[in-house]
Enzyme design. Structure first.
Site, PDB file in Angstrom:
ATOM      1  N   HIS A 116       8.655  71.803  63.545  1.00 60.77           N
ATOM      2  CA  HIS A 116       9.998  71.874  62.946  1.00 60.77           C
ATOM      3  C   HIS A 116      10.863  72.935  63.619  1.00 60.77           C
ATOM      4  O   HIS A 116      12.078  72.858  63.586  1.00 60.77           O
ATOM      5  CB  HIS A 116       9.888  72.124  61.441  1.00 60.77           C
ATOM      6  CG  HIS A 116       9.452  70.915  60.682  1.00 60.77           C
ATOM      7  ND1 HIS A 116       9.729  70.722  59.347  1.00 60.77           N
ATOM      8  CD2 HIS A 116       8.748  69.820  61.073  1.00 60.77           C
ATOM      9  CE1 HIS A 116       9.216  69.554  58.956  1.00 60.77           C
ATOM     10  NE2 HIS A 116       8.610  68.998  59.986  1.00 60.77           N
ATOM     11  N   HIS A 175      -0.433  63.904  63.226  1.00 64.00           N
ATOM     12  CA  HIS A 175      -0.817  63.514  61.871  1.00 64.00           C
ATOM     13  C   HIS A 175      -2.323  63.301  61.761  1.00 64.00           C
ATOM     14  O   HIS A 175      -2.829  62.907  60.710  1.00 64.00           O
ATOM     15  CB  HIS A 175      -0.010  62.289  61.410  1.00 64.00           C
ATOM     16  CG  HIS A 175       1.417  62.647  61.078  1.00 64.00           C
ATOM     17  ND1 HIS A 175       2.394  61.721  60.792  1.00 64.00           N
ATOM     18  CD2 HIS A 175       2.024  63.852  60.969  1.00 64.00           C
ATOM     19  CE1 HIS A 175       3.544  62.342  60.535  1.00 64.00           C
ATOM     20  NE2 HIS A 175       3.345  63.638  60.648  1.00 64.00           N
TER      21      HIS A 175
HETATM   22 FE1  HEB Z   1       4.837  64.994  60.349  1.00 64.54          FE
HETATM   23  C1  HEB Z   1       3.339  66.605  57.731  1.00 64.54           C
HETATM   24  C2  HEB Z   1       6.936  63.364  58.199  1.00 64.54           C
HETATM   25  C3  HEB Z   1       6.455  63.490  63.011  1.00 64.54           C
HETATM   26  C4  HEB Z   1       3.222  67.124  62.548  1.00 64.54           C
HETATM   27  N1  HEB Z   1       5.096  64.999  58.365  1.00 64.54           N
HETATM   28  C5  HEB Z   1       4.409  65.742  57.474  1.00 64.54           C
HETATM   29  C6  HEB Z   1       4.924  65.501  56.174  1.00 64.54           C
HETATM   30  C7  HEB Z   1       5.886  64.583  56.286  1.00 64.54           C
HETATM   31  C8  HEB Z   1       6.009  64.269  57.680  1.00 64.54           C
HETATM   32  C9  HEB Z   1       6.734  63.979  55.178  1.00 64.54           C
HETATM   33  C10 HEB Z   1       4.414  66.154  54.883  1.00 64.54           C
HETATM   34  C11 HEB Z   1       5.082  67.516  54.624  1.00 64.54           C
HETATM   35  C12 HEB Z   1       4.429  68.062  53.377  1.00 64.54           C
HETATM   36  O1  HEB Z   1       3.694  69.048  53.463  1.00 64.54           O
HETATM   37  O2  HEB Z   1       4.644  67.459  52.292  1.00 64.54           O
HETATM   38  N2  HEB Z   1       6.381  63.657  60.569  1.00 64.54           N
HETATM   39  C13 HEB Z   1       7.081  63.085  59.569  1.00 64.54           C
HETATM   40  C14 HEB Z   1       8.039  62.185  60.105  1.00 64.54           C
HETATM   41  C15 HEB Z   1       7.907  62.215  61.449  1.00 64.54           C
HETATM   42  C16 HEB Z   1       6.853  63.150  61.740  1.00 64.54           C
HETATM   43  C17 HEB Z   1       9.021  61.361  59.306  1.00 64.54           C
HETATM   44  C18 HEB Z   1       8.722  61.455  62.495  1.00 64.54           C
HETATM   45  C19 HEB Z   1       8.423  60.037  62.508  1.00 64.54           C
HETATM   46  N3  HEB Z   1       4.856  65.281  62.389  1.00 64.54           N
HETATM   47  C20 HEB Z   1       5.605  64.570  63.290  1.00 64.54           C
HETATM   48  C21 HEB Z   1       5.420  65.099  64.594  1.00 64.54           C
HETATM   49  C22 HEB Z   1       4.550  66.133  64.475  1.00 64.54           C
HETATM   50  C23 HEB Z   1       4.187  66.211  63.086  1.00 64.54           C
HETATM   51  C24 HEB Z   1       6.104  64.576  65.837  1.00 64.54           C
HETATM   52  C25 HEB Z   1       4.055  67.049  65.513  1.00 64.54           C
HETATM   53  C26 HEB Z   1       4.648  67.254  66.673  1.00 64.54           C
HETATM   54  N4  HEB Z   1       3.515  66.576  60.156  1.00 64.54           N
HETATM   55  C27 HEB Z   1       2.888  67.201  61.207  1.00 64.54           C
HETATM   56  C28 HEB Z   1       1.808  68.003  60.667  1.00 64.54           C
HETATM   57  C29 HEB Z   1       1.825  67.833  59.265  1.00 64.54           C
HETATM   58  C30 HEB Z   1       2.929  66.945  59.007  1.00 64.54           C
HETATM   59  C31 HEB Z   1       0.834  68.830  61.478  1.00 64.54           C
HETATM   60  C32 HEB Z   1       0.839  68.431  58.233  1.00 64.54           C
HETATM   61  C33 HEB Z   1       1.433  69.649  57.547  1.00 64.54           C
HETATM   62  C34 HEB Z   1       0.408  70.289  56.642  1.00 64.54           C
HETATM   63  O3  HEB Z   1      -0.793  69.989  56.698  1.00 64.54           O
HETATM   64  O4  HEB Z   1       0.813  71.147  55.832  1.00 64.54           O
END
Ligand code: HEB
Length: 650
Positions: free
Chosen positions: A88, A251
């Site tokens: 982020h 993921h």
């Molecule tokens: Fe992620 C977690 C959405 C792409 C790495 N994700 C997460 C959550 C959500 C999301 C709603 C839960 C938060 C809380 O704690 O409740 N993603 C999402 C979307 C997209 C994404 C709508 C576009 C399609 N991711 C992404 C990328 C990366 C990531 C490109 C790297 C580079 N995530 C992540 C991790 C986690 C999440 C390592 C786990 C956190 C904890 O364990 O605390």
């Protein structure tokens, strides 16, 4: 030589004068108000050089599995939280104007501090503070946030390409003002339908990193979500393979949090002392509320593997409302461990891409773990590092070789050409064309314009662009409408280039030197010149700097100078000089600004802002009444632009 007359009447700066926006008042903070600790690049580089990098990594590795009651680690590991924090922080980057990214560490400040997508990232910073405190100045927040993400991935068995250190912390959140939501963002880059924002904004929803996890406007339609993902990840500069590797690779780790439908509670903006308390039970651990979605993607969320892709590919997923009362997907008729995992609509979208490309990648990554390792490591490094610019800005021992998106240039050759000789040749050429020009125009202006156009692509936001590489000789840059006619200027410089090329004079140096010489011949002060540039090859790393952002209104003129890293004073002096060269007898002086302040003088609407914006008017008056100061500051500002892309660290 026939290249002269047309070029002269083109203004030096590519500014269209169509309509006037409002010039925003300077931010209310005085510089005395801002923190001073570690916010100059020089301090930071010196402190970073002394940092025991391995010790930081050792501490971070231990930190991952030391769960604390204040905010317990899911599955006994903080990795998921810290990877999400890093993503982020870096993922706000947008290639349109180079804004966003983790350099500056501005996730600590408004506006992104209070984004609903950043819920509970205050907790991760509280948890990390002892490490920040221990290593102090040499470990900026920006570097720490990214490094914590790297160490998290490694400590869960994931592949990491390397680490580019050198993020200098910002002293406040002003550099992210235009990410929104702020009044200035709304006036410059509005998003009339939040959920359908367009470039230059990065995400489709101000307040989210990219897209709504439940699908477009919370409609769980994977097919439509796929298009949104491609659009917004494209604005971040990611292709399909990078996008799929990042989403599914990451993921593999952690979970979503939405234990009940009650919400996370007030954001830091609404309640600075107790942000996001969570309204389900204790508000933490199994009661945590972050996004309102609930569950992990895999059965082993603290272990790197490609099971996300295997599950996605081979199981049948059904839509349901989770405990947070939001749309998510579960395995149909699941038994055992599989009954505990879930997918978001944005994950299912990877199976329903109308272009068919995401499905193919999901299959490849499900079948070939090594392929995922490679794609993921590279995509993660790009995500984390993209806003840092050329590889020369990366510090530390773990910096991998230059990547294509860093637009590497060949090492400069040892210059043997005597600069004074080159300069003399340029002067000779300027004088020759002066006498040969039937119209009697002084021909130095096009050379100044060439140098300006070459260097002014520089963006202080992500350190891209600039004259180094001399990419203005190649498509796409040479074809931009604002660069019309410059091919003829390049052609006339060819003679000089031919003479000195064998002696280590690259085009990039020649263009700047010719520009400097031209400005001097036009009445400017003697310019500083810094050699040592090198030339890119044709087609090699032509940059895709987005020309749709050519300024259209007053407010966007200011914004475009700001993007180059220039102050209001520098904008006034450079614009004033450019206008003098374009309109006022081709002699560099304050004459245009002087005329502008006069009664009844006809000027373009954007120029009128130099007269009617109170602060700019004060600067204009200062320059109008002192030509010596004007020339001195013009030389400084000009040199700053010419050398803006010459990096020695951050
Ligand atoms: Fe992620 C977690 C959405 C792409 C790495 N994700 C997460 C959550 C959500 C999301 C709603 C839960 C938060 C809380 O704690 O409740 N993603 C999402 C979307 C997209 C994404 C709508 C576009 C399609 N991711 C992404 C990328 C990366 C990531 C490109 C790297 C580079 N995530 C992540 C991790 C986690 C999440 C390592 C786990 C956190 C904890 O364990 O605390």
């Amino acid at each position: 030589m026939a290249y002269l007359p047309v070029l002269l009447v083109l203004p030096l700066l590519a500014v269209s004068d169509s309509h006037v926006g409002s010039y925003p008042a300077a931010a209310g903070m005085r510089s005395d108000d801002l923190p001073r600790w570690g916010y100059t690049p020089e301090d930071y580089v010196a402190a970073l050089a002394k940092l025991d990098f391995e010790a930081v990594k050792t501490d971070l590795t231990a930190f991952m599995t030391q769960s604390q009651d204040f905010w317990p680690a899911d599955y006994g590991h903080y990795g998921g939280l810290l990877i999400r924090q890093a993503w982020h922080c870096a993922g706000t980057y947008r290639s349109s104007d180079g804004r966003g990214g983790c350099d500056g560490g501005s996730q600590r400040f408004g506006p992104s501090l209070s984004w609903e997508d950043n819920a509970n990232l205050d907790k991760s910073k509280t948890l990390l503070w002892p490490i920040k405190e221990k290593f102090g100045l040499g470990l900026s927040w920006g570097d720490l946030i990214i490094l914590a993400g790297n160490v998290a991935i490694e400590s869960m068995g994931g592949p990491v390409l390397g680490f580019c250190a050198g993020r200098v912390d910002a002293a406040d959140g002003s550099q992210d003002e235009l990410l929104g939501p702020t009044a200035r963002q709304e006036s410059l880059f509005p998003c009339p339908v939040n959920g359908d924002c367009k470039a230059p904004l990065g995400p489709d929803t101000v307040g989210l990193i990219y897209v709504n996890p439940q699908g477009p406007m919370a409609n769980p339609i994977p097919r439509l979500s796929a298009g949104q993902i491609r659009d917004t990840f494209g604005r971040m500069g990611m292709n399909d393979s990078e996008t799929v590797a990042l989403i599914g690779g990451d993921h593999a780790f952690g979970k979503t949090h939405g234990a009940c439908p009650e919400g996370p509670g007030p954001s830091p903006q609404e309640d600075p002392t107790r942000p996001w308390p969570g309204k389900c039970g204790s508000g933490k651990g199994k009661d945590a509320y972050t996004s309102g979605l609930e569950g992990p993607w895999t059965t082993n969320p603290t272990q790197w593997d490609n099971s996300y892709f295997k599950h996605l590919q081979s199981l049948t997923w059904e839509l349901y409302k989770g405990p947070g009362n939001k749309w998510q997907w579960r395995v149909q008729n699941a038994t055992g461990a599989l009954s505990g995992i879930m997918m978001l609509t944005t994950d299912i979208a990877l199976l329903e891409d109308p272009e068919g490309s995401y499905q193919k990648l999901v299959r490849e990554f499900a079948e070939d773990a090594a392929k995922l390792d490679h794609a993921f490591a590279h995509a993660w490094y790009k995500l984390a590092t993209r806003d840092m610019g050329p590889v020369t800005r990366c510090l530390g021992k773990d910096v991998p070789p230059a990547q294509p998106w860093q637009y590497p240039l060949p090492a400069p050759s040892q210059p043997q050409a005597k600069l004074s000789k080159v300069r003399a040749e340029v002067v000779k050429m300027l004088n020759r064309s002066k006498t040969e020009s039937a119209e009697g125009f002084f021909s130095a202006v096009p050379f100044a314009r060439l140098a300006w156009r070459c260097a002014s692509t520089f963006r202080a936001t992500d350190y891209r662009g600039g004259c180094n590489g001399a990419r203005i000789r190649f498509s796409p840059e040479k074809d931009w409408p604002v660069n019309k006619g410059l091919d003829q200027v390049l052609e006339s410089l060819q003679l000089i280039q031919d003479r000195f090329a064998g002696r280590g004079l690259p085009w990039a140096d020649l263009i700047v030197l010719a520009g400097n010489t031209a400005v001097e011949e036009l009445g400017g002060k003697k310019m500083q010149f810094c050699s040592g540039r090198s030339d890119a090859a044709d087609g090699q790393g032509s940059h895709d700097l987005d020309l749709d952002l050519q300024p259209k209104s007053w407010a966007t003129v200011r914004e475009s100078f700001e993007r180059m890293g220039l102050s209001a004073r520098e904008m006034v002096v450079l614009s004033g000089g450019a206008r003098a060269l374009g309109f006022a007898g081709a002699q560099l002086s304050n004459s245009y600004l002087t005329r502008l302040l006069g009664i009844g003088h006809a000027a373009s609407e954007t120029d009128l802002m130099f007269k009617f914006d109170p602060v700019l008017a004060a600067i204009t008056q200062e320059y109008a009444s002192d030509n010596g100061l004007f020339l001195e500051d013009f030389a400084k500002a000009w040199t700053k632009v010419m050398d803006a892309d010459r990096f020695k660290g951050p």
